[in-house]
Design an enzyme around this catalytic site. Sequence first.
Site, PDB file in Angstrom:
ATOM      1  CE  LYS A   1      -7.417 -58.482  19.603  1.00 51.69           C
ATOM      2  NZ  LYS A   1      -7.850 -59.723  19.680  1.00 51.69           N
TER       3      LYS A   1
ATOM      4  CE1 TYR B   1      -8.930 -56.207  17.510  1.00 51.06           C
ATOM      5  CE2 TYR B   1      -6.827 -55.164  16.547  1.00 51.06           C
ATOM      6  CZ  TYR B   1      -7.828 -56.088  17.096  1.00 51.06           C
ATOM      7  OH  TYR B   1      -6.347 -56.987  16.680  1.00 51.06           O
TER       8      TYR B   1
END
Length: 259
Positions: A168, A164
């Site tokens: 990002k 994750y």
Amino acid sequence: MSRNSAYDLSGKTALVTGASRGIGAAIAKALGDAGATVVAHYGSDKEGAQGSLRGVPEERKVFIGCDLSVPGSARELWKNAISVVGKIDILVNNAAVNIETPLEGSHEQWDSGWEATMQVNVLEPASLVREAVAHFLPNGGGVLISMSSWSGQKGSSLPSLSAYAASKAAVKAFTQTIATSYAKEGVLAYIIAPGIVKTRMSELAAVIRGGEEKMKSSLVLGELVTPDELGNLAVFLASGKCRHLTGATLDVNGASYIR
């Protein structure tokens, strides 16, 4: 102007991905309250997307379902949106998954987690931006808002969320590239990097961190970011009132992480 916003987006159309709940729902609502026509994307929760725009006039809201885990789905989403509204002025890339990829997990869990995370959080959003830029250029420009995360700036404090965090960081770098490359053509691109936001996704983080109260105790303000605050920020950026912010990453974490 009878709107709950200091900025009037009347006549503008925004496409918001992941508008069923959390940050996406708050941004969709804020844009709609500011006068924009909102194309609300949802994965499977159409009722959630409809709820986020409750109160926005029927003629200013469109709902389109699309599974962003499917390769090429973003292009189809853009095509369907344009076929309904004709022109899009604002794109908010918000939809994302937060899949655990623990280093000590199985090879299958690692591979599938990274693949799914990159597909939904990076590849399809990038394709959507590609479509948006091609649309913005002959139409005098447009606004792109990408939702990153503080974990994309400093890494995640949880090793199980490494995919994750990496996704990002990729979103940030890609958006910065667009900002640098197309500013003179009127394409304004911004990155919002929230800390821990009060959403369903934060509930997972709370469990891993030993509960919400313990998680909040580690924050300078002692509280989570509210989705509404991010919605208000998105309206400001969408207004184009501060063009020289293009390319900027706006940290929204209550001074818990200062660069």
